[in-house]
Design a protein around this motif. Structure first.
Motif, PDB file in Angstrom:
ATOM      1  N   SER A 109      49.125 -16.716  17.503  1.00 50.01           N
ATOM      2  CA  SER A 109      49.581 -15.221  17.591  1.00 50.01           C
ATOM      3  C   SER A 109      51.041 -15.255  18.033  1.00 50.01           C
ATOM      4  CB  SER A 109      48.745 -14.359  18.474  1.00 50.01           C
ATOM      5  OG  SER A 109      48.863 -14.568  19.805  1.00 50.01           O
ATOM      6  N   PRO A 110      51.967 -14.102  17.849  1.00 46.53           N
ATOM      7  CA  PRO A 110      53.183 -13.991  18.136  1.00 46.53           C
ATOM      8  C   PRO A 110      53.501 -14.199  19.675  1.00 46.53           C
ATOM      9  CG  PRO A 110      52.486 -12.234  16.723  1.00 46.53           C
ATOM     10  CD  PRO A 110      51.181 -12.806  17.131  1.00 46.53           C
ATOM     11  N   LEU A 111      52.338 -14.030  20.538  1.00 50.94           N
ATOM     12  CA  LEU A 111      52.493 -13.959  22.067  1.00 50.94           C
ATOM     13  C   LEU A 111      52.048 -15.694  22.326  1.00 50.94           C
ATOM     14  CD1 LEU A 111      51.985 -10.723  23.391  1.00 50.94           C
ATOM     15  CD2 LEU A 111      54.200 -11.715  22.810  1.00 50.94           C
ATOM     16  N   GLY A 112      51.529 -16.234  21.265  1.00 54.09           N
ATOM     17  CA  GLY A 112      50.978 -17.696  21.719  1.00 54.09           C
ATOM     18  C   GLY A 112      49.578 -17.837  22.192  1.00 54.09           C
ATOM     19  N   ASP A 113      48.855 -16.823  22.222  1.00 55.95           N
ATOM     20  CA  ASP A 113      47.408 -16.687  22.668  1.00 55.95           C
ATOM     21  C   ASP A 113      46.785 -15.516  22.086  1.00 55.95           C
ATOM     22  OD1 ASP A 113      45.193 -17.656  24.152  1.00 55.95           O
ATOM     23  OD2 ASP A 113      45.629 -16.655  25.873  1.00 55.95           O
ATOM     24  N   PRO A 114      45.710 -15.678  21.285  1.00 54.51           N
ATOM     25  CA  PRO A 114      45.119 -17.149  21.129  1.00 54.51           C
ATOM     26  C   PRO A 114      45.811 -17.786  19.786  1.00 54.51           C
ATOM     27  CG  PRO A 114      43.843 -15.265  19.668  1.00 54.51           C
ATOM     28  CD  PRO A 114      45.011 -14.562  20.516  1.00 54.51           C
ATOM     29  N   ALA A 115      45.089 -18.959  19.612  1.00 52.28           N
ATOM     30  CA  ALA A 115      45.492 -19.984  18.353  1.00 52.28           C
ATOM     31  C   ALA A 115      44.457 -19.907  17.415  1.00 52.28           C
ATOM     32  CB  ALA A 115      45.773 -21.154  19.048  1.00 52.28           C
ATOM     33  N   ALA A 116      44.669 -20.077  16.181  1.00 51.34           N
ATOM     34  CA  ALA A 116      43.892 -20.162  15.012  1.00 51.34           C
ATOM     35  C   ALA A 116      43.460 -21.309  14.996  1.00 51.34           C
ATOM     36  CB  ALA A 116      44.413 -19.259  13.851  1.00 51.34           C
ATOM     37  N   TYR A 117      42.087 -21.928  14.527  1.00 51.05           N
ATOM     38  CA  TYR A 117      41.938 -23.445  14.407  1.00 51.05           C
ATOM     39  C   TYR A 117      41.048 -23.434  13.061  1.00 51.05           C
ATOM     40  CZ  TYR A 117      43.578 -24.151  19.010  1.00 51.05           C
ATOM     41  OH  TYR A 117      44.384 -24.084  20.179  1.00 51.05           O
ATOM     42  N   MET A 118      41.274 -24.532  12.251  1.00 50.17           N
ATOM     43  CA  MET A 118      40.494 -24.822  11.286  1.00 50.17           C
ATOM     44  C   MET A 118      39.314 -25.729  11.659  1.00 50.17           C
ATOM     45  SD  MET A 118      39.608 -24.383   7.798  1.00 50.17           S
ATOM     46  CE  MET A 118      41.098 -23.809   7.043  1.00 50.17           C
TER      47      MET A 118
END
Length: 81
Positions: free
Chosen positions: A51-60
């Protein structure tokens, strides 16, 4: 000399990088939720964005893109590929 295996928290995996889940140090409901979405030992994961602020992240994971908060992904140890 034995082989050195680098394990890092999933939260430290960079965007575009892949890894294999080595262990989970979370318990209870969070462990169950992570295993329900495929975060289990031996599973392949790839960080596909933050995300723009670094949290959360997206994982495959298992063919689906899942957003996981850093505080939750810190309990997952992975070996980068």
């Amino acid at each position: 000399m034995g082989d050195f295996v680098l394990e890092i928290p999933l939260s430290c995996l960079g965007v575009g990088k892949s890894a294999v889940v080595k262990s989970l140090s979370v318990h209870g409901a969070l462990r169950r939720r992570l295993s329900d979405i495929g975060v289990v030992e031996g599973a392949a994961v790839k960080c596909v964005g933050r995300s723009p602020l670094g949290d959360p992240a997206a994982y495959m994971i298992c063919g689906a893109v899942i957003a996981i908060r850093d505080c939750d992904s810190r309990g997952v140890s992975v070996e980068p590929l």
